[in-house]
Design an enzyme around this catalytic site. Structure first.
Site, PDB file in Angstrom:
ATOM      1  N   GLY A  59       0.885  -1.347  -0.100  1.00 54.80           N
ATOM      2  CA  GLY A  59       0.039   0.023  -0.026  1.00 54.80           C
ATOM      3  C   GLY A  59       0.833   1.275  -0.071  1.00 54.80           C
ATOM      4  O   GLY A  59       2.008   1.179   0.391  1.00 54.80           O
ATOM      5  N   CYS A  86       5.319  -6.073   1.744  1.00 56.61           N
ATOM      6  CA  CYS A  86       5.776  -4.636   1.891  1.00 56.61           C
ATOM      7  C   CYS A  86       4.830  -3.896   3.048  1.00 56.61           C
ATOM      8  O   CYS A  86       5.169  -4.069   4.101  1.00 56.61           O
ATOM      9  CB  CYS A  86       5.615  -4.001   0.569  1.00 56.61           C
ATOM     10  N   TYR A  87       3.906  -3.258   2.558  1.00 56.87           N
ATOM     11  CA  TYR A  87       3.088  -2.358   3.717  1.00 56.87           C
ATOM     12  C   TYR A  87       2.382  -3.437   4.732  1.00 56.87           C
ATOM     13  O   TYR A  87       2.418  -3.254   5.596  1.00 56.87           O
ATOM     14  CB  TYR A  87       1.987  -1.513   3.115  1.00 56.87           C
ATOM     15  N   HIS A 176       8.095  -7.390  -3.255  1.00 55.50           N
ATOM     16  CA  HIS A 176       6.942  -7.838  -3.770  1.00 55.50           C
ATOM     17  C   HIS A 176       7.008  -9.083  -4.809  1.00 55.50           C
ATOM     18  O   HIS A 176       7.482  -8.955  -5.748  1.00 55.50           O
ATOM     19  CB  HIS A 176       6.290  -6.765  -5.049  1.00 55.50           C
ATOM     20  N   GLU A 178       4.828 -10.686  -6.152  1.00 56.35           N
ATOM     21  CA  GLU A 178       3.883 -10.983  -7.209  1.00 56.35           C
ATOM     22  C   GLU A 178       4.211 -10.302  -8.632  1.00 56.35           C
ATOM     23  O   GLU A 178       3.538 -10.556  -9.359  1.00 56.35           O
ATOM     24  CB  GLU A 178       2.457 -10.221  -6.559  1.00 56.35           C
ATOM     25  N   SER A 229     -24.828  -9.685 -25.881  1.00 57.55           N
ATOM     26  CA  SER A 229     -24.271  -8.660 -26.806  1.00 57.55           C
ATOM     27  C   SER A 229     -23.629  -9.043 -27.812  1.00 57.55           C
ATOM     28  O   SER A 229     -23.111  -8.293 -28.916  1.00 57.55           O
ATOM     29  CB  SER A 229     -23.365  -7.663 -25.855  1.00 57.55           C
ATOM     30  N   GLY A 230     -23.155 -10.555 -27.808  1.00 63.38           N
ATOM     31  CA  GLY A 230     -22.475 -11.009 -28.820  1.00 63.38           C
ATOM     32  C   GLY A 230     -21.049 -11.266 -28.198  1.00 63.38           C
ATOM     33  O   GLY A 230     -20.252 -11.923 -28.843  1.00 63.38           O
ATOM     34  N   GLY A 231     -20.924 -10.649 -27.097  1.00 58.98           N
ATOM     35  CA  GLY A 231     -19.567 -10.804 -26.621  1.00 58.98           C
ATOM     36  C   GLY A 231     -19.223 -11.920 -25.663  1.00 58.98           C
ATOM     37  O   GLY A 231     -20.389 -12.846 -25.420  1.00 58.98           O
ATOM     38  N   VAL A 232     -18.282 -12.363 -25.152  1.00 62.48           N
ATOM     39  CA  VAL A 232     -17.729 -13.380 -24.500  1.00 62.48           C
ATOM     40  C   VAL A 232     -18.371 -13.484 -23.368  1.00 62.48           C
ATOM     41  O   VAL A 232     -18.962 -14.591 -22.800  1.00 62.48           O
ATOM     42  CB  VAL A 232     -16.207 -13.427 -24.317  1.00 62.48           C
ATOM     43  N   ASP A 233     -18.335 -12.542 -22.496  1.00 62.71           N
ATOM     44  CA  ASP A 233     -19.015 -12.580 -21.037  1.00 62.71           C
ATOM     45  C   ASP A 233     -20.373 -12.873 -21.146  1.00 62.71           C
ATOM     46  O   ASP A 233     -20.852 -13.909 -20.217  1.00 62.71           O
ATOM     47  CB  ASP A 233     -18.840 -11.307 -20.321  1.00 62.71           C
ATOM     48  N   SER A 234     -21.336 -12.245 -21.873  1.00 56.82           N
ATOM     49  CA  SER A 234     -22.647 -12.554 -21.628  1.00 56.82           C
ATOM     50  C   SER A 234     -22.976 -13.865 -22.507  1.00 56.82           C
ATOM     51  O   SER A 234     -23.682 -14.486 -21.861  1.00 56.82           O
ATOM     52  CB  SER A 234     -23.374 -11.472 -22.572  1.00 56.82           C
ATOM     53  N   LYS A 375     -11.079 -12.666 -16.590  1.00 49.76           N
ATOM     54  CA  LYS A 375     -11.534 -12.931 -18.057  1.00 49.76           C
ATOM     55  C   LYS A 375     -10.702 -14.142 -18.430  1.00 49.76           C
ATOM     56  O   LYS A 375     -11.239 -14.909 -19.437  1.00 49.76           O
ATOM     57  CB  LYS A 375     -10.991 -11.497 -18.745  1.00 49.76           C
TER      58      LYS A 375
END
Ligand code: XMP
Length: 519
Positions: A59, A86-87, A176, A178, A229-234, A375
């Site tokens: 942080g 770290c923090y 860090h 990560e 919507s034609g997108g991947v998520d929906s 995603k």
């Protein structure tokens, strides 16, 4: 929807820019984890989540600053392993009776070399050489250890670079692990997970089964509607819902007229032939177009589209009697973005469009089965459920579609030109084998006409810009470094094949300071 069965790791966020990376690293290792801001960690929350281990993030503040974020000290009494980064390390020392100091010799930014002082399980397999490279980013440092801790490794400006209380399984690292510059960061996470007894039970297959079970449990005999919507998520949301509740689900695909070339047909075909879920097709392109005519302000465009979408969706949804739920493809990053560490509000850069205004108005409850995943996990899940790989790897496409790739007033002519140019650009990217290397690519038509010459004749046509970016999550992005040959070939094709364009430019702005879309 709550995760019930998996071993859970809690990441407590103190505002680091890279907290999300910790979650990514763990998810890649098949560990279920949740990020929560430090202010939300109440006794009841801890009891409900029942984590098997905790990671305290980095942080930007100093623990000595009295306004700096702290955490409920009950976490130290749960008897579970804790890793402070770290923090997070400094806070752990501060809260458990050690000391943290600021000063010009405390700071260390960038690459540093770690030296082993005492073997610990956390560093198993780390020190093949005498010194190992880590990434530091700290202004303060621990100057006195909390009781029970000992130093396991040091760096030139951190005499407590790795500390451990092996009795309580509390660990702290000043660097860090990560970030990928800490080359052995993943080994450290693996060691911590081993200490905490995780067995990697977070797979997309297990997630799918669990979600199907939960959806059935929540929906019971009621009906669910889902906007496509034609997108991947929906699409992945719809397939998951369909697997769980079959005919109780109705999908609605609203065509607002700002889809890419042939997109409506592709979506309809895919739902009919591949996905095999019935779809209500709502062609409302005339309505959207007439409402947007003459508008050039990007925020007004976005807000109008959002409102119209709700209106249209409501009209169709009302025909489905007994609907109690609205399925939505919200992802985990959307959830993280909406909760800040201190509860402050971030500035609105763009009003993103979704169907968020609907549920309250229509008395619908939201059902968001992708709310806990990223995603790339959505893509794995889609693959697991048999959705076509080519479809799953499609670039993201914004809800308002081509309307926000047409700065200035939208006209039917401009939309047509844009669709044709965009189609060629994507075709070229695929031809050169670059599609999967690029996060997102598209054309925007510019609100300016320029003079050109073609076949000895003067032309006065629109200019367009190509946009192609690399990114991990769309939050930051860099332009894709195409070869000149590609740019030359693509520009020639667009100018020769698209009537109405006589100049092609390439947008080399990163995000920030730019955004990915032009509006
Ligand atoms: P920006 O332009 O904000 O875009 O850098 C980041 C990512 O978000 C997508 N985007 C949207 N997606 N509704 C969406 O579903 C929206 O209103 C919207 N606006 C931008 C954009 O395409 C990029 O992937």
């Amino acid at each position: 929807m709550k995760n019930l069965k998996h071993q859970t790791l809690l990441i407590i966020d103190f505002g680091s820019q890279v907290t999300k990376l910790i979650a990514r690293r763990l998810r890649e290792r098949k560990i279920y984890c949740e990020i929560h801001p430090c202010k939300n960690i109440t006794n009841l929350f801890l009891k409900k989540l029942s984590p098997q281990a905790i990671i305290l993030s980095g942080g930007p503040k100093s623990v000595n600053d009295h306004s700096s974020p702290k955490v409920n000290s009950l976490i130290y009494e749960l008897g579970i392993p804790i890793l402070g980064i770290c923090y997070g390390q400094q806070l752990m020392m501060h809260q458990l009776g050690g000391k943290v100091e600021s000063g010009k010799f405390s700071a260390e930014f960038g690459r540093a070399f770690l030296e082993l002082k005492k073997e610990t399980k956390l560093l198993d397999g780390w020190f093949n050489q005498n010194k190992e490279v880590v990434w530091m980013s700290h202004g303060d440092h621990v100057s006195k250890l909390a009781p029970g801790f000992e130093v396991c490794a040091i760096s030139p400006n951190a005499s407590h670079a790795v500390v451990a209380d092996i009795k309580r399984n509390f660990y702290g690292v000043q660097f860090h692990p990560e970030v990928h510059h800490t080359t052995k960061g993943l080994i450290l996470f693996d060691n911590f997970l081993k200490i905490a007894g995780f067995n990697g039970d977070w797979t997309m297959k297990a997630y799918q089964e669990e979600m199907i079970h939960q959806i059935k449990d929540i929906v019971k005999k009621d009906k669910v509607i889902c906007g496509i919507s034609g997108g991947v998520d929906s699409t992945v949301t719809a397939v998951l819902l369909h697997k769980a509740i079959k005919k109780q689900l109705t999908c609605i695909f609203v065509n607002h007229g700002f889809l890419r070339k042939n997109e409506e047909n592709e979506v309809l075909e895919m739902f009919k032939n591949d996905i095999k879920i019935p779809l209500i097709y709502a062609d409302e392109s005339d309505l959207f177009f007439s409402e947007l005519e003459g508008i050039s302000d990007p925020e007004v465009k976005r807000k109008k589209i959002g409102k119209l979408f709700i209106k249209v969706f409501e009209k169709y949804a009302q025909r489905i009697k007994g609907s109690k739920f609205l399925g939505q493809g919200t992802l985990y990053p959307d959830v993280i973005e909406s909760v800040s560490v201190h509860g402050g509000e971030s500035e609105t850069i763009k009003s993103h469009h979704n169907v968020g205004g609907l549920p309250e108005k229509m008395g619908l409850k939201l059902i968001e089965p992708l709310k806990e995943i990223f995603k790339d996990e959505v893509r794995y899940l889609g693959r697991e459920m048999g959705i076509n790989k080519n479809f799953l790897n499609r670039h993201p496409f914004p809800g308002p579609g081509l309307a926000i790739r047409c700065p200035g007033e939208i006209t039917k002519d401009k939309l047509e030109i844009l669709k044709n140019a965009d189609h060629i650009f994507i075709e070229q990217i695929k031809k050169y084998g670059l599609y999967d290397k690029i996060w997102q690519a598209f054309v925007a038509i510019l609100p300016v006409k320029t003079v050109g010459v073609m076949g000895d004749k003067r032309t006065y046509d629109f200019a367009c810009t190509l946009r192609a970016v690399t990114s991990v999550d769309g939050m930051t992005a860099d332009y894709y470094p195409f070869e000149h040959e590609f740019l030359k070939d693509t520009s020639t094709r667009i100018i020769n094949e698209v009537k109405g364009i006589n100049r092609v430019t390439y947008d080399i702005t990163s995000k920030p300071p730019g955004t990915i879309e032009w509006e």
